[in-house]
Write an enzyme that holds these catalytic residues in place. Structure first.
Site, PDB file in Angstrom:
ATOM      1  CG  HIS A 181       1.121  -5.643 -20.203  1.00 10.06           C
ATOM      2  ND1 HIS A 181       2.308  -5.041 -19.858  1.00 10.06           N
ATOM      3  CD2 HIS A 181       0.153  -4.785 -19.805  1.00 10.06           C
ATOM      4  CE1 HIS A 181       2.077  -3.883 -19.284  1.00 10.06           C
ATOM      5  NE2 HIS A 181       0.776  -3.698 -19.238  1.00 10.06           N
ATOM      6  CD  GLU A 407      -6.642  -0.481  -6.469  1.00 10.03           C
ATOM      7  OE1 GLU A 407      -6.267  -0.717  -7.632  1.00 10.03           O
ATOM      8  OE2 GLU A 407      -6.650   0.669  -5.977  1.00 10.03           O
ATOM      9  CG  ASP A 431      -2.766  -2.811  -8.084  1.00 12.02           C
ATOM     10  OD1 ASP A 431      -1.602  -3.186  -8.336  1.00 12.02           O
ATOM     11  OD2 ASP A 431      -3.303  -1.848  -8.651  1.00 12.02           O
ATOM     12  NE  ARG A 441      -0.965  -5.065 -11.101  1.00 10.97           N
ATOM     13  CZ  ARG A 441      -1.494  -4.750 -12.271  1.00 10.97           C
ATOM     14  NH1 ARG A 441      -1.896  -5.699 -13.089  1.00 10.97           N
ATOM     15  NH2 ARG A 441      -1.631  -3.489 -12.622  1.00 10.97           N
ATOM     16  CB  CYS A 478     -13.472  -3.803 -11.267  1.00 11.42           C
ATOM     17  SG  CYS A 478     -12.363  -2.941 -10.127  1.00 11.42           S
TER      18      CYS A 478
END
Length: 546
Positions: A181, A407, A431, A441, A478
């Site tokens: 994050h 993913e 992912d 992750r 993306c």
């Protein structure tokens, strides 16, 4: 003295070092009162914290808004209140809160995976609630009077989301990975960032330089070196600021540069950048605070705001609900799972709740019919070609362009068969990396594995891109990898046709692509694929593009 970590957000940040303040300590002599009064005091404090975080979320966008809202939800969660109640008869409000969080944190840690990741958030909520109970300011990152560099062991998402880029010019943290994050929000804010600096000093040191392009952190740097690096960084930023699109290499090879968005207001901001549309519209982030499924008309109105912001002819790639795992939706709750990241998430929810997908597709089709945007739709967590085929049938029957996210390694390996059914694919590198390397992750200790420069990940991306070229169908990226200007060139060299990233990264990605030829990108890709590790891959690409 120079330290090394994993580069996350390119740029140079320099200045005095600041560190998060010490967390509020629970007084050892806190008086024990009436149990009901203790529970009521906790509830009032928790509600106050939740309201403040929710208010901050309303003025934020993207990942920052998401994590602030999620932390607010944790503060207001009835489960935490229940644990506080267990200790309320023998402890005061602050002590009961601390004990309750310790108990919950132990359970989260033992559960592992995504639950263990929430421990940092849980401790952040504890510190904020205890501060409210004691009537002292909430802990967090200081607001320096001059541009400064932030050093931390780790940062709570809510703290990162509240950073002011004018005051915090660089971030270096001991823990964290490229898709944590902290990294995602720093990228959105445009703050140079380096993570995983194992030997980062958490005390002492007057000044520092953070190089988010190379991963270098220099303690007490030479002023002349700082000036030289800042001048070079300013030149890079100026080149980015002057870039107006469209995305293409110096010799004219087209690579669409798109922005990631999550709602109407964020889409308006992103559309002000020189983008060709939105390459990832995260629909689930509009519904994190909903207890019931929105109606088709309500959803259509929300989607319509994003389509309108894109404008006539602009591409908008809509991702259907990526609920589950780290993005729980109350109206799509699949119950407790031993490992949510490997459980019922994304498209898999439609197996037991098909109406959720059908209603969303009806709403997207309704909004698209009223819009002049070029609307494409894809679903997350597709693992096998039969899932792609079933989804494509639903989308095509509604007149929508059909795609899926790549993913999972299974989807990457069988990309040619997946592309037999859909019109395009988009690679979610966040992912895909964690499933490829069996490495969470968000786990700091495994960030070296989930680094998007890992050659094995690049091999999978190349395989998907080659399948797209053979089928004559677009292949986008993306995930967070698309926001790295250097890696963007490698992805173009691998055959990727579009890149979608945070709006703040669009100009730097576009400018970097425009400065090199397709042949250079292909050479950089070959060097990265042949490299032994991520650092060697970066060096090989940089050499090819210099």
């Amino acid at each position: 003295m120079s330290l090394t970590g994993t580069p996350v957000v390119p740029g140079i940040g320099a200045g005095p070092v600041v560190r998060p303040g010490e967390r509020v300590q629970t007084p050892s002599d806190e008086p024990v009162g009436d149990k009901d009064a203790t529970v009521a005091a906790f509830a009032a404090a928790a509600q106050a914290v939740a309201e403040r975080l929710t208010a901050r979320a309303a003025h934020a966008s993207g990942a920052a808004a998401e994590v602030l809202q999620a932390t607010a939800g944790m503060a207001a969660d009835k489960g935490l209140a229940t644990f506080v109640g267990k200790h309320a008869a023998t402890a005061g409000p602050a002590t009961a809160t601390t004990k309750a969080v310790e108990e919950l944190a132990a359970m989260f840690t033992a559960a592992g995976g995504l639950m263990a990741e929430r421990v940092t958030d849980l401790h952040d909520v504890r510190d904020r609630v205890v501060a409210e109970l004691l009537g002292v300011p909430e802990p967090g990152v200081p607001e320096p009077d001059e541009p400064s560099v932030l050093f931390a062991d780790d940062l709570a998402p809510a703290d990162t989301a509240g950073l002011d880029p004018a005051r915090i010019t660089g971030i270096a943290i001991r823990l964290g990975g490229t898709t944590s994050h902290t990294a995602i929000i720093a990228r959105q804010l445009g703050i140079p960032c380096v993570v995983g600096v194992a030997s980062l000093p958490l005390e002492g040191g007057a000044t520092a330089l953070v190089d988010g392009g190379t991963g270098e952190v220099v303690l007490d740097p030479d002023p002349a070196d700082v000036a030289a690096r800042q001048a070079a960084d300013e030149a890079r930023r100026s080149a980015g600021a002057s870039w107006t699109g469209p995305g293409r290499t110096a010799d004219g090879h087209a690579v669409q540069v798109l922005a990631n968005v999550q709602d109407g207001p964020g889409a308006v901001v992103a559309a002000a950048e020189p983008v060709e549309g939105f390459g990832l519209y995260r629909t689930e982030l509009s519904f994190l605070d909903r207890s019931a499924e929105p109606t088709v008309d309500e959803q259509a109105a929300i989607y319509g705001e994003v389509f309108a912001a894109a404008g006539a002819g602009a591409k908008v790639v809509v991702r259907t609900l990526d609920a589950g795992s780290d993005k729980p939706l109350k109206f799509a709750d699949m119950g407790d799972e031993p490992n949510p990241a490997l459980g019922v998430r994304g498209l898999r929810i439609a197996d037991s709740r098909p109406e959720l997908l059908d209603h969303q597709l009806d709403a997207i089709a309704q909004a698209a019919g009223r819009s002049e945007a070029d609307v494409w739709v894809m679903a997350p967590m597709v693992a096998v070609p039969s899932e792609a085929a079933a989804l494509a049938e639903k989308l095509h029957s509604r007149g929508l362009t059909a795609g899926v996210m790549i993913e999972t390694p299974s989807a990457a390996l069988l990309a040619d068969r997946v592309l037999e059914h859909v019109d395009f694919v988009s690679i979610g590198t966040n992912d895909l990396s964690q499933y490829t390397f069996a490495a969470d992750r968000m786990a700091s200790s495994l960030s070296h594995l989930t680094d998007p420069w890992q050659p094995a990940l690049l091999v999978l991306i190349e395989r998907v891109a080659q399948a797209g070229q053979a089928a004559g169908k677009p292949v986008g990226v993306c995930g967070e990898a698309a926001a790295d200007p250097l890696l963007a060139c490698v992805l173009a060299g691998l055959g990727v046709t579009s890149l979608s990233c945070a709006a703040t990264a669009v100009r730097s990605v576009g400018a970097q692509l425009s400065s090199v030829t397709l042949a250079q990108c292909q050479e950089a890709a070959r060097g990265a694929l042949a490299a032994a590790d991520p650092q060697a891959a970066r060096e090989a690409a940089r050499a090819a593009l210099s």
